[in-house]
Design an enzyme around this catalytic site. Structure first.
Site, mmCIF file in Angstrom:
data_model
loop_
_atom_site.group_PDB
_atom_site.id
_atom_site.type_symbol
_atom_site.label_atom_id
_atom_site.label_comp_id
_atom_site.label_asym_id
_atom_site.label_seq_id
_atom_site.Cartn_x
_atom_site.Cartn_y
_atom_site.Cartn_z
ATOM 1 N N ASP A 34 23.618 -35.021 12.188
ATOM 2 C CA ASP A 34 24.883 -35.650 11.803
ATOM 3 C C ASP A 34 25.848 -35.678 12.988
ATOM 4 O O ASP A 34 26.595 -36.639 13.169
ATOM 5 C CB ASP A 34 25.529 -34.875 10.644
ATOM 6 C CG ASP A 34 24.764 -35.061 9.345
ATOM 7 O OD1 ASP A 34 23.873 -35.927 9.303
ATOM 8 O OD2 ASP A 34 25.057 -34.335 8.379
ATOM 9 N N PHE A 35 25.829 -34.619 13.792
ATOM 10 C CA PHE A 35 26.717 -34.551 14.952
ATOM 11 C C PHE A 35 26.407 -35.680 15.936
ATOM 12 O O PHE A 35 27.316 -36.353 16.445
ATOM 13 C CB PHE A 35 26.569 -33.196 15.646
ATOM 14 C CG PHE A 35 27.405 -33.045 16.886
ATOM 15 C CD1 PHE A 35 28.749 -32.711 16.800
ATOM 16 C CD2 PHE A 35 26.848 -33.260 18.139
ATOM 17 C CE1 PHE A 35 29.527 -32.584 17.941
ATOM 18 C CE2 PHE A 35 27.616 -33.139 19.284
ATOM 19 C CZ PHE A 35 28.964 -32.797 19.185
ATOM 20 N N ASP A 38 27.542 -39.012 14.435
ATOM 21 C CA ASP A 38 29.003 -39.164 14.517
ATOM 22 C C ASP A 38 29.447 -39.498 15.937
ATOM 23 O O ASP A 38 30.395 -40.268 16.133
ATOM 24 C CB ASP A 38 29.689 -37.889 14.038
ATOM 25 C CG ASP A 38 29.525 -37.666 12.544
ATOM 26 O OD1 ASP A 38 29.191 -38.636 11.843
ATOM 27 O OD2 ASP A 38 29.722 -36.530 12.083
ATOM 28 N N SER A 83 24.059 -59.585 -18.990
ATOM 29 C CA SER A 83 23.556 -58.258 -19.349
ATOM 30 C C SER A 83 22.260 -58.425 -20.131
ATOM 31 O O SER A 83 21.963 -59.504 -20.648
ATOM 32 C CB SER A 83 24.592 -57.508 -20.176
ATOM 33 O OG SER A 83 24.929 -58.252 -21.327
ATOM 34 N N GLU A 113 11.092 -51.099 -14.552
ATOM 35 C CA GLU A 113 11.993 -50.426 -13.615
ATOM 36 C C GLU A 113 12.882 -49.461 -14.390
ATOM 37 O O GLU A 113 12.968 -49.534 -15.617
ATOM 38 C CB GLU A 113 12.874 -51.447 -12.882
ATOM 39 C CG GLU A 113 12.094 -52.526 -12.148
ATOM 40 C CD GLU A 113 12.995 -53.647 -11.642
ATOM 41 O OE1 GLU A 113 14.223 -53.564 -11.825
ATOM 42 O OE2 GLU A 113 12.468 -54.612 -11.070
ATOM 43 N N LYS A 115 16.572 -48.022 -15.570
ATOM 44 C CA LYS A 115 17.899 -48.586 -15.844
ATOM 45 C C LYS A 115 18.928 -47.587 -15.329
ATOM 46 O O LYS A 115 19.154 -46.541 -15.922
ATOM 47 C CB LYS A 115 18.088 -48.824 -17.345
ATOM 48 C CG LYS A 115 19.357 -49.580 -17.684
ATOM 49 C CD LYS A 115 19.432 -49.887 -19.175
ATOM 50 C CE LYS A 115 20.657 -50.732 -19.467
ATOM 51 N NZ LYS A 115 21.913 -50.075 -19.096
ATOM 52 N N ASP A 117 22.361 -45.805 -14.358
ATOM 53 C CA ASP A 117 23.645 -45.648 -15.036
ATOM 54 C C ASP A 117 24.748 -45.727 -13.983
ATOM 55 O O ASP A 117 25.355 -44.722 -13.601
ATOM 56 C CB ASP A 117 23.690 -44.309 -15.771
ATOM 57 C CG ASP A 117 24.809 -44.268 -16.804
ATOM 58 O OD1 ASP A 117 25.371 -45.334 -17.109
ATOM 59 O OD2 ASP A 117 25.114 -43.172 -17.302
ATOM 60 N N GLU A 173 22.499 -52.017 -8.435
ATOM 61 C CA GLU A 173 23.406 -51.044 -9.046
ATOM 62 C C GLU A 173 23.928 -50.076 -7.985
ATOM 63 O O GLU A 173 23.169 -49.590 -7.143
ATOM 64 C CB GLU A 173 22.649 -50.241 -10.110
ATOM 65 C CG GLU A 173 23.510 -49.684 -11.193
ATOM 66 C CD GLU A 173 23.598 -50.607 -12.405
ATOM 67 O OE1 GLU A 173 24.303 -50.238 -13.359
ATOM 68 O OE2 GLU A 173 22.970 -51.682 -12.391
ATOM 69 N N TYR A 225 17.724 -54.710 -6.611
ATOM 70 C CA TYR A 225 16.428 -54.948 -7.251
ATOM 71 C C TYR A 225 16.205 -56.353 -7.790
ATOM 72 O O TYR A 225 15.246 -56.573 -8.534
ATOM 73 C CB TYR A 225 16.233 -53.953 -8.396
ATOM 74 C CG TYR A 225 17.432 -53.788 -9.313
ATOM 75 C CD1 TYR A 225 17.866 -54.825 -10.130
ATOM 76 C CD2 TYR A 225 18.132 -52.595 -9.356
ATOM 77 C CE1 TYR A 225 18.957 -54.677 -10.962
ATOM 78 C CE2 TYR A 225 19.221 -52.432 -10.184
ATOM 79 C CZ TYR A 225 19.634 -53.478 -10.988
ATOM 80 O OH TYR A 225 20.725 -53.332 -11.813
ATOM 81 N N LYS A 312 16.688 -48.331 -24.059
ATOM 82 C CA LYS A 312 17.639 -47.261 -23.738
ATOM 83 C C LYS A 312 17.187 -45.951 -24.380
ATOM 84 O O LYS A 312 16.802 -45.918 -25.559
ATOM 85 C CB LYS A 312 19.044 -47.632 -24.203
ATOM 86 C CG LYS A 312 19.606 -48.865 -23.484
ATOM 87 C CD LYS A 312 21.097 -48.991 -23.652
ATOM 88 C CE LYS A 312 21.845 -47.980 -22.826
ATOM 89 N NZ LYS A 312 23.305 -48.203 -22.827
ATOM 90 N N CYS A 406 48.340 -16.940 -24.090
ATOM 91 C CA CYS A 406 47.281 -16.783 -23.095
ATOM 92 C C CYS A 406 46.302 -15.705 -23.550
ATOM 93 O O CYS A 406 46.726 -14.603 -23.927
ATOM 94 C CB CYS A 406 47.881 -16.418 -21.741
ATOM 95 S SG CYS A 406 46.631 -16.078 -20.471
ATOM 96 N N CYS A 409 46.830 -12.606 -20.885
ATOM 97 C CA CYS A 409 48.069 -11.840 -20.659
ATOM 98 C C CYS A 409 49.082 -11.987 -21.792
ATOM 99 O O CYS A 409 50.191 -11.461 -21.701
ATOM 100 C CB CYS A 409 48.707 -12.265 -19.336
ATOM 101 S SG CYS A 409 49.323 -13.970 -19.331
ATOM 102 N N CYS A 424 49.150 -21.465 -18.968
ATOM 103 C CA CYS A 424 49.806 -20.156 -18.985
ATOM 104 C C CYS A 424 50.778 -20.134 -17.807
ATOM 105 O O CYS A 424 50.346 -20.250 -16.650
ATOM 106 C CB CYS A 424 48.779 -19.041 -18.845
ATOM 107 S SG CYS A 424 49.554 -17.416 -18.543
ATOM 108 N N CYS A 430 49.008 -13.052 -14.518
ATOM 109 C CA CYS A 430 47.830 -13.346 -15.342
ATOM 110 C C CYS A 430 46.565 -13.101 -14.510
ATOM 111 O O CYS A 430 46.343 -13.784 -13.500
ATOM 112 C CB CYS A 430 47.894 -14.794 -15.811
ATOM 113 S SG CYS A 430 46.579 -15.257 -16.953
#
Length: 686
Positions: A34-35, A38, A83, A113, A115, A117, A173, A225, A312, A406, A409, A424, A430
């Site tokens: 990652d360094f 970046d 849809s 395939e 579905k 979410d 998606e 897709y 589903k 509470c 306390c 509280c 507390c």
């Protein structure tokens, strides 16, 4: 470096970065750290800043975000994004198969395939370059979210190869992986903010955020897709999907070609069982006729294609008996009711507790002790109670009534206007609030004190050695060595756990405390645990004010002038520093040597050139994002406010500026200036 050399280097860096993007986000096989990645991005952005005319719309730097989108223009889909028809039964899948075979004959091939979410999107490419990204909307038209979609690194900005159509759209998606969602909620909890409900709703909200840099930080992912276009390489869905993979698209690996209904059923059954093994949420499977000619022959209804159906999964829900309701107190004082249940197996895990959210939810469910309740773990990570089987309610069952004091306390609870939670108010007395603040203080993203953990903090608190985070710095070796505690297991017959502080542990704690005195100011500010002040806001406050004294003395107006600091955050900061006990803690920490001002390196390049001047920013500024412009003004002593008034020094006008601010500026004789004028002000040449 001259312009031509810069152009070649920008092209080289762009190609290299996109290659590594593909390795990491599409193939999940990174080849550099990652360094190192970046560092490449910083080189590219520096060159594009020096030669802004060479910045291309498909540059990898666009994935970092920063552009502000005030409105999302409406986009009319060239091909409707309909849809799918949903079903929850195998019988209806069989009826779908029967209709297809009746119309086309027996020689049918389906593609199955998952579905996902998430949020449906369509991405348009011209000559291999991403030019448009849009939401589904109502199917006929959606919102242009191109700028935000560019931050989703799984979506290519420029395609590979050269055999793609000149113009086409690919649909799919966008979703938030569970790990990213959990990290986001953990950060919100640290900041005392309300937790997000589930990854899908969070994804939808994220894609419509105005600040694309926030979208970039949310770690969204995507599977694409479905290709839409006139010159696609193949006349079937599956082969085009595999071709799209060659062009650099992240297409789903969870795809199967099926010739028979039994094969379709096996795919459905497999993923209903294995759904919890995935790193993201799915809510079913999709069954499509593979051949395009067959799809055209089957056609569409007014709402959905006749050549596809979505099966589903049933919500992951079980019945369990409610044994009791307990109440948890967080570090900000928020009281959360929790249902304690007879253990029940749900989504592959044993569930004994479920969230009840707040008093309104308890009242809505009309809960009684002993009720048989429906526990669900759908899109939500935390199990929740969604209903009650009242037919099984025991005679004389006691109604659940939200507590008024509470549980820790006995302080009377308060409910602030506009908030669902009860609190509280006994912040300093507390126990769970005290412990929560200390645990937050030592956390990795705050002071990161090695050797200390939640259990050790509880041990120190129980022994009377710490009552707040300032007490940590008074600890001595003699206080720590030899402390021990036995923790009983929650499970019947479970093993005890012993916590003991021996020589090495005590030394590590003291070393960690000493080392924490070098933690930079912005992290110290976050560690203080001011409600609503998370990592990002703490950093903005630190760089805006420079040191804690200035922040503590800031007025309401001065706090509201800081970018992303609204009324709730402002009220919380003012209340925190108004507390005599909090100020005493701060002075104790200051005396111990914690960093309460930015280091000289962080202040490098700052000036007081714009001190005393107040700016309102409106519009967009091409080479500079609004956030960068605000940072530039603040770095040189300027203050940013949101609306034009007689006290405004300048209205900084960019492209697409709204007319109302300009009219108000003219009425109040506030000068309207452009970016070049601002640069001249900072340079002292205006």
């Amino acid at each position: 470096m001259n312009r031509e050399e810069a152009r070649k280097e920008i092209q080289r860096l762009s190609d290299l970065i996109e290659q590594h993007n593909h390795h990491y986000y599409v193939e999940a096989k990174p080849v550099i750290s990652d360094f190192e990645f970046d560092a490449l991005m910083q080189q590219l952005m520096a060159l594009e800043s020096e030669f802004p005319e060479l910045l291309q719309p498909d540059s990898p730097s666009q994935r970092v975000g920063g552009a502000i989108t005030k409105e999302f223009p409406t986009v009319v889909h060239k091909s409707a994004m309909l849809s799918l028809s949903n079903t929850y039964s195998r019988e209806e899948v069989a009826a779908f198969d029967e209709r297809v075979r009746k119309a086309l004959g027996e020689n049918i091939e389906y593609v199955c395939e998952l579905k996902y979410d998430g949020v449906a999107v369509g991405v348009t490419y011209e000559n291999g370059i991403m030019v448009l990204g849009a939401t589904r909307g109502d199917g006929t038209q959606g919102d242009d979210i191109t700028t935000n979609l560019k931050t989703v690194r799984a979506i290519p900005l420029r395609l590979r190869g050269n055999d793609y159509p000149a113009h086409f759209e690919i649909r799919g998606e966008v979703f938030m992986p569970r790990e990213a969602f959990e990290q986001l909620n953990a950060a919100r909890e640290d900041a005392g903010e309300e937790l997000l409900a589930n990854p899908r709703n969070t994804t939808a909200g994220t894609l419509k955020m105005q600040d694309s840099s926030v979208v970039a930080s949310r770690k969204l992912d995507s599977y694409l897709y479905a290709l839409i276009g006139n010159d696609l390489p193949f006349q079937n869905h599956y082969d085009n999907l595999m071709k799209a993979k060659e062009w650099g698209f992240k297409v789903p690996p969870y795809v199967a070609k099926c010739r028979t209904l039994d094969e379709v059923y096996r795919f459905m059954e497999t993923w209903e069982k294995e759904r919890n093994s995935l790193p993201f949420d799915i809510d079913g499977v999709v069954i499509k006729v593979n051949d395009y000619a067959a799809q055209r022959e089957l056609g569409f209804t007014a709402k959905s294609p006749r050549w596809a159906i979505a099966f589903k999964f049933k919500a992951q829900k079980e019945e369990a008996r409610l044994l009791s309701v307990s109440y948890q107190v967080g570090r900000t004082g928020a009281v959360t009711p929790v249902a304690n249940l007879d253990p029940v197996l749900l989504a592959g895990t044993t569930v004994k507790r479920a969230s009840l959210h707040n008093s309104a939810q308890i009242e809505k469910l009309d809960l009684h002790i002993g009720d048989s309740v429906f526990v669900e773990k759908g899109g939500d990570i935390i199990p929740k109670i969604v209903g009650v089987n009242t037919t099984l309610r025991p005679d004389g069952a006691e109604k659940v009534v939200f507590i008024t004091r509470c549980p820790e306390c006995e302080t009377p609870l308060v409910q602030e206007e506009g908030e669902a939670a009860h609190y509280c108010p006994n912040h300093m007395g507390c126990p769970p609030q005290i412990l929560g603040r200390i645990v937050h203080f030592i956390g990795r993203r705050a002071m990161d004190i090695e050797g200390l953990g939640e259990e050790t903090i509880e041990l120190l608190y129980e022994k009377g050695l710490v009552h707040n985070y300032a007490d940590l710095y008074d600890l001595k070796y003699v206080n720590l060595f030899g402390l021990e505690k036995v923790i009983e297991s929650d499970e019947p017959g479970g093993k005890q756990k012993k916590i003991s502080i021996r020589e090495k542990t005590a030394e590590n704690i003291l070393t960690g405390l000493e080392k924490s005195k070098t933690v930079p100011f912005e992290r110290v500010l976050f560690a203080l645990g001011i409600r609503f002040v998370g990592e990002t806001v703490a950093k903005k406050l630190a760089y805006h004010f420079g040191d804690l004294n200035k922040l503590m003395q800031a007025s309401e107006e001065e706090l509201l002038a800081v970018h992303e600091v609204g009324q709730s955050i402002t009220d919380s900061i003012l209340a925190f520093f108004a507390s005599e006990k909090n100020r005493e803690l701060i002075e104790r920490l200051r005396a111990k040597g914690l960093q309460f001002a930015l280091h000289a390196e962080a202040l490098e390049g700052r000036s007081e050139t714009l001190k005393g001047l107040t700016f309102v920013i409106s519009g967009t500024f091409g080479e500079l994002s609004r956030d960068d412009l605000k940072a530039l003004l603040e770095k040189n002593g300027g203050k940013i406010v949101s609306s034009v008034s007689s006290k405004t020094s300048y209205l900084v006008a960019g492209d697409d500026m709204g007319p109302s601010k300009k009219e108000k500026a003219a009425k109040l004789n506030v000068p309207v200036v452009d970016l070049e004028h601002i640069k001249a002000l900072i340079a002292g040449t205006s």
